[in-house]
Design a protein around this motif. Structure first.
Motif, PDB file in Angstrom:
ATOM      1  N   ASN A  86      -3.090  -4.109   4.764  1.00 29.17           N
ATOM      2  CA  ASN A  86      -2.784  -2.083   5.176  1.00 29.17           C
ATOM      3  C   ASN A  86      -2.374  -1.729   4.659  1.00 29.17           C
ATOM      4  O   ASN A  86      -1.090  -1.294   4.439  1.00 29.17           O
ATOM      5  CB  ASN A  86      -2.481  -3.011   6.299  1.00 29.17           C
ATOM      6  CG  ASN A  86      -2.477  -1.317   7.680  1.00 29.17           C
ATOM      7  OD1 ASN A  86      -2.474  -0.658   6.499  1.00 29.17           O
ATOM      8  ND2 ASN A  86      -2.986  -1.911   8.662  1.00 29.17           N
ATOM      9  N   TYR A  87      -3.388  -0.203   3.884  1.00 32.23           N
ATOM     10  CA  TYR A  87      -2.695   0.847   3.269  1.00 32.23           C
ATOM     11  C   TYR A  87      -3.433   2.238   4.121  1.00 32.23           C
ATOM     12  O   TYR A  87      -4.519   2.599   4.473  1.00 32.23           O
ATOM     13  CB  TYR A  87      -3.080   1.207   2.107  1.00 32.23           C
ATOM     14  CG  TYR A  87      -2.319   1.928   1.286  1.00 32.23           C
ATOM     15  CD1 TYR A  87      -1.485   3.104   0.912  1.00 32.23           C
ATOM     16  CD2 TYR A  87      -3.047   3.612   1.237  1.00 32.23           C
ATOM     17  CE1 TYR A  87      -0.995   3.883   0.464  1.00 32.23           C
ATOM     18  CE2 TYR A  87      -3.476   4.645   1.359  1.00 32.23           C
ATOM     19  CZ  TYR A  87      -1.817   5.109   0.525  1.00 32.23           C
ATOM     20  OH  TYR A  87      -1.313   6.162  -0.250  1.00 32.23           O
ATOM     21  N   LYS A  88      -2.200   2.529   5.083  1.00 34.14           N
ATOM     22  CA  LYS A  88      -2.495   3.927   6.149  1.00 34.14           C
ATOM     23  C   LYS A  88      -3.810   3.662   6.498  1.00 34.14           C
ATOM     24  O   LYS A  88      -4.630   4.422   6.526  1.00 34.14           O
ATOM     25  CB  LYS A  88      -2.787   5.420   5.333  1.00 34.14           C
ATOM     26  CG  LYS A  88      -0.926   5.455   4.762  1.00 34.14           C
ATOM     27  CD  LYS A  88      -0.895   6.535   4.093  1.00 34.14           C
ATOM     28  CE  LYS A  88       0.376   6.650   3.467  1.00 34.14           C
ATOM     29  NZ  LYS A  88       0.055   7.976   2.730  1.00 34.14           N
ATOM     30  N   GLY A  89      -3.583   2.440   6.869  1.00 32.70           N
ATOM     31  CA  GLY A  89      -5.127   1.721   8.355  1.00 32.70           C
ATOM     32  C   GLY A  89      -6.640   1.431   7.001  1.00 32.70           C
ATOM     33  O   GLY A  89      -7.383   1.167   7.908  1.00 32.70           O
ATOM     34  N   GLU A  90      -5.688   1.556   5.855  1.00 30.02           N
ATOM     35  CA  GLU A  90      -7.507   0.923   5.266  1.00 30.02           C
ATOM     36  C   GLU A  90      -7.086  -0.523   5.399  1.00 30.02           C
ATOM     37  O   GLU A  90      -6.409  -1.013   4.724  1.00 30.02           O
ATOM     38  CB  GLU A  90      -7.864   1.719   3.783  1.00 30.02           C
ATOM     39  CG  GLU A  90      -7.488   3.301   3.876  1.00 30.02           C
ATOM     40  CD  GLU A  90      -7.673   4.059   2.514  1.00 30.02           C
ATOM     41  OE1 GLU A  90      -7.956   3.332   1.667  1.00 30.02           O
ATOM     42  OE2 GLU A  90      -7.513   5.158   2.598  1.00 30.02           O
ATOM     43  N   LEU A  91      -7.797  -1.458   5.232  1.00 29.15           N
ATOM     44  CA  LEU A  91      -7.479  -3.009   4.851  1.00 29.15           C
ATOM     45  C   LEU A  91      -8.015  -3.641   3.624  1.00 29.15           C
ATOM     46  O   LEU A  91      -9.280  -3.120   3.373  1.00 29.15           O
ATOM     47  CB  LEU A  91      -8.192  -3.628   5.903  1.00 29.15           C
ATOM     48  CG  LEU A  91      -7.535  -3.159   7.268  1.00 29.15           C
ATOM     49  CD1 LEU A  91      -8.409  -3.939   8.498  1.00 29.15           C
ATOM     50  CD2 LEU A  91      -6.192  -3.093   7.798  1.00 29.15           C
ATOM     51  N   TYR A  92      -7.505  -4.051   2.680  1.00 32.11           N
ATOM     52  CA  TYR A  92      -7.764  -4.531   1.735  1.00 32.11           C
ATOM     53  C   TYR A  92      -7.741  -5.658   1.010  1.00 32.11           C
ATOM     54  O   TYR A  92      -6.818  -6.795   1.847  1.00 32.11           O
ATOM     55  CB  TYR A  92      -7.060  -3.605   0.167  1.00 32.11           C
ATOM     56  CG  TYR A  92      -7.697  -2.555   0.225  1.00 32.11           C
ATOM     57  CD1 TYR A  92      -8.419  -1.984  -0.565  1.00 32.11           C
ATOM     58  CD2 TYR A  92      -6.727  -1.618   0.972  1.00 32.11           C
ATOM     59  CE1 TYR A  92      -9.277  -0.674  -0.576  1.00 32.11           C
ATOM     60  CE2 TYR A  92      -6.766   0.135   1.046  1.00 32.11           C
ATOM     61  CZ  TYR A  92      -7.854   0.822   0.162  1.00 32.11           C
ATOM     62  OH  TYR A  92      -8.587   1.552   0.011  1.00 32.11           O
ATOM     63  N   GLN A 262      -4.019  -9.260  15.074  1.00 31.55           N
ATOM     64  CA  GLN A 262      -4.335  -9.016  13.781  1.00 31.55           C
ATOM     65  C   GLN A 262      -5.552  -9.934  13.245  1.00 31.55           C
ATOM     66  O   GLN A 262      -5.681  -9.239  12.070  1.00 31.55           O
ATOM     67  CB  GLN A 262      -2.984  -8.038  12.784  1.00 31.55           C
ATOM     68  CG  GLN A 262      -2.604  -9.738  12.353  1.00 31.55           C
ATOM     69  CD  GLN A 262      -0.906  -9.431  11.255  1.00 31.55           C
ATOM     70  OE1 GLN A 262      -0.652  -8.671  11.384  1.00 31.55           O
ATOM     71  NE2 GLN A 262      -0.509 -10.677  11.155  1.00 31.55           N
ATOM     72  N   VAL A 267      -0.465 -10.280   7.379  1.00 32.29           N
ATOM     73  CA  VAL A 267      -0.601  -8.614   6.755  1.00 32.29           C
ATOM     74  C   VAL A 267       0.369  -7.988   6.005  1.00 32.29           C
ATOM     75  O   VAL A 267       1.544  -7.584   7.179  1.00 32.29           O
ATOM     76  CB  VAL A 267      -1.562  -7.519   7.963  1.00 32.29           C
ATOM     77  CG1 VAL A 267      -1.723  -6.154   7.325  1.00 32.29           C
ATOM     78  CG2 VAL A 267      -2.546  -8.596   8.878  1.00 32.29           C
ATOM     79  N   TYR A 269       2.309  -4.922   4.891  1.00 35.43           N
ATOM     80  CA  TYR A 269       1.702  -3.173   4.914  1.00 35.43           C
ATOM     81  C   TYR A 269       2.779  -2.618   3.182  1.00 35.43           C
ATOM     82  O   TYR A 269       3.606  -2.950   3.413  1.00 35.43           O
ATOM     83  CB  TYR A 269       2.838  -2.800   5.988  1.00 35.43           C
ATOM     84  CG  TYR A 269       1.989  -2.665   7.389  1.00 35.43           C
ATOM     85  CD1 TYR A 269       2.368  -4.543   7.959  1.00 35.43           C
ATOM     86  CD2 TYR A 269       1.942  -1.966   8.070  1.00 35.43           C
ATOM     87  CE1 TYR A 269       1.406  -4.987   9.400  1.00 35.43           C
ATOM     88  CE2 TYR A 269       0.784  -1.861   9.008  1.00 35.43           C
ATOM     89  CZ  TYR A 269       0.587  -3.228   9.520  1.00 35.43           C
ATOM     90  OH  TYR A 269       0.314  -3.973  11.262  1.00 35.43           O
ATOM     91  N   ARG A 278       5.857  -6.609   6.782  1.00 33.72           N
ATOM     92  CA  ARG A 278       4.359  -7.734   6.331  1.00 33.72           C
ATOM     93  C   ARG A 278       5.017  -8.532   7.803  1.00 33.72           C
ATOM     94  O   ARG A 278       5.871  -8.029   8.129  1.00 33.72           O
ATOM     95  CB  ARG A 278       4.313  -9.033   5.709  1.00 33.72           C
ATOM     96  CG  ARG A 278       4.974  -9.555   5.333  1.00 33.72           C
ATOM     97  CD  ARG A 278       4.804 -10.813   4.839  1.00 33.72           C
ATOM     98  NE  ARG A 278       5.666 -12.148   4.541  1.00 33.72           N
ATOM     99  CZ  ARG A 278       5.284 -12.895   3.984  1.00 33.72           C
ATOM    100  NH1 ARG A 278       3.492 -13.047   4.023  1.00 33.72           N
ATOM    101  NH2 ARG A 278       6.424 -14.249   4.188  1.00 33.72           N
TER     102      ARG A 278
END
Ligand code: FDA
Length: 378
Positions: A86-92, A262, A267, A269, A278
């Motif tokens: 989770n990068y600033k709300g973008e999920l990868y 989640q 997840v 961070y 995380r």
């Protein structure tokens, strides 16, 4: 003597040694200073969820013998570790794979992904001098900025520009749609939790909890011919040569009155601003079901923070740098001179072991001390 072996520590190493020695007809006493068995793989049931109290533990191995061995104590589920970033709300997706590259750049084919990475890698034209340059030279700036930088800085408590390049040697890039984090033949979580698995190992063996060996050493030493010690090696020698260092982790665990926080066990961070590295949502190690197969309407999460370690704190990861390795070697010399005590496990050997490696070590120790039974190299 009342016992053949006094085993100090009821973690994986101690429990396996105790089990195998008992099987060979030896009389064994296990002591642990904690109020529970299982050491760092201890799981505690909360609202039907097995909570990994000392950090997420996912069993994975390529060692068929170890896998077969451990399966006699537990049935393993089919859990596959596929963490999300989770990068600033973008999920990868992790580890870096085609899902990650598609989300990052909109690329669709492996060829397009390779082209993008190659383009970005060119930014570094000289031999990398720090971790930032090293990471960019391996995977390019976009992946570095969003998925590596913040996470690494939180873990080390330092800027990536101030960290040496050798920390990252390789960054695996998968040109397939594969989110399975571990490249392991066998993987899973013991059904019913790790504590139950260790309980099965220790069945029929005398265990004394809340018993600190070092505080009762004289008295306990008199009970057994040999001691298997799985606590910190420097503590055994009263820190006489100095203190071995560790990196620590702090957990903040919460029970939430919602069924799903989640949607995944782990997840990460990856931005610098979020203070935790995380969040683990424990129920997803067991697909959100209780032991009867019913959905659980609550959930337990643990936020993980990287923290500095100081003597007296719970030791987690050994810091195997030059200073500590040299110090350990000196303690090891002292240990080798001690005919009565066998030092084992992650603290006794001052080494990070995954669970499969600690099982192999314990079985090897059994073989060396109790005769032929298992050969990890065959
Ligand atoms: P462990 O620490 O479990 O046992 C030692 C025992 O000795 C403890 O119970 C302690 O209380 C006791 N003791 C110490 N001093 C004593 C004294 N003076 N008197 C009495 N008792 C004393 N591995 C993996 O395969 N997959 C994973 O996902 C993870 N995840 C993971 C997360 C984190 C945060 C860490 C730090 C580690 C992992 N691991 C892992 C590794 C795993 O935790 C490790 O392999 C085992 O716990 C090692 O078992 P030991 O028996 O060696 O030590």
């Amino acid at each position: 003597m009342k016992y053949d072996y006094l085993v100090v520590g009821s973690g994986l190493f101690g429990a396996i040694f105790a089990h195998e020695a008992t099987k060979k007809g030896k009389k064994v006493l296990v002591v642990d200073k904690r109020s529970n068995i299982a050491g760092n793989i201890y799981t505690k049931e909360v609202e039907g969820i097995n909570v990994h109290e000392y950090g997420a533990h996912i069993f994975h191995t390529n060692n068929k013998k170890v896998w077969q061995y451990v399966n006699q104590f537990a049935e393993f589920n089919r859990f596959t570790n596929s963490p999300v970033a989770n990068y600033k709300g973008e999920l990868y997706s992790l580890p870096f794979n085609m899902y990650t590259f598609n989300k990052m750049w909109g690329v669709v084919t492996p060829e397009e992904a390779t082209k993008k990475i190659e383009e970005q890698r060119k930014e570094i034209t000289h031999e990398p001098t720090n971790l930032e340059e090293q990471a960019i030279s391996l995977v390019g700036r976009d992946i570095y900025e969003k998925l590596i930088k913040g996470y690494t800085e939180k873990q080390w408590g330092r800027d990536c520009k101030d960290l040496p390049s050798f920390i990252i040697k390789r960054l695996p890039v998968r040109l397939t749609f594969d989110n399975n984090y571990f490249n392991a033949l066998y993987q899973g979580i013991p059904v019913g939790g790790y504590t139950k698995m260790v309980e099965n190992m220790l069945e029929g063996i005398e265990v004394r909890l809340n018993t600190d060996y070092l505080e009762n050493k004289e008295e306990l030493d008199q009970l057994a011919d040999k001691v298997v010690y799985t606590g910190p090696i420097d503590a055994y020698f009263n820190y006489q040569l100095g203190t071995l260092e560790y990196r620590s982790v702090r957990f903040e665990t919460e029970l939430l009155d919602i069924p799903n926080f989640q949607g995944n066990a782990a997840v990460n961070y990856t931005d610098r601003e979020t203070p935790w590295t995380r969040i683990i949502e424990h129920k997803w190690f067991e697909f959100g079901k209780d032991k009867d197969g019913n959905d659980i309407d609550k959930t337990v999460i643990s936020r993980e923070y990287s923290s500095e370690w100081k003597p007296g704190d719970e030791p987690y990861y050994p810091v195997n740098d030059e200073r500590n390795n040299k110090l350990y070697a000196k303690y090891k010399e002292l240990a080798d001179q001690n005919g009565k005590v066998i030092f084992g496990g992650r603290l006794g050997m001052y080494k990070y072991f995954d669970m499969d490696a600690v099982i192999a070590e314990a079985l090897n120790c059994v073989k060396e001390n109790l005769g032929e039974q298992y050969d990890r190299d065959k």
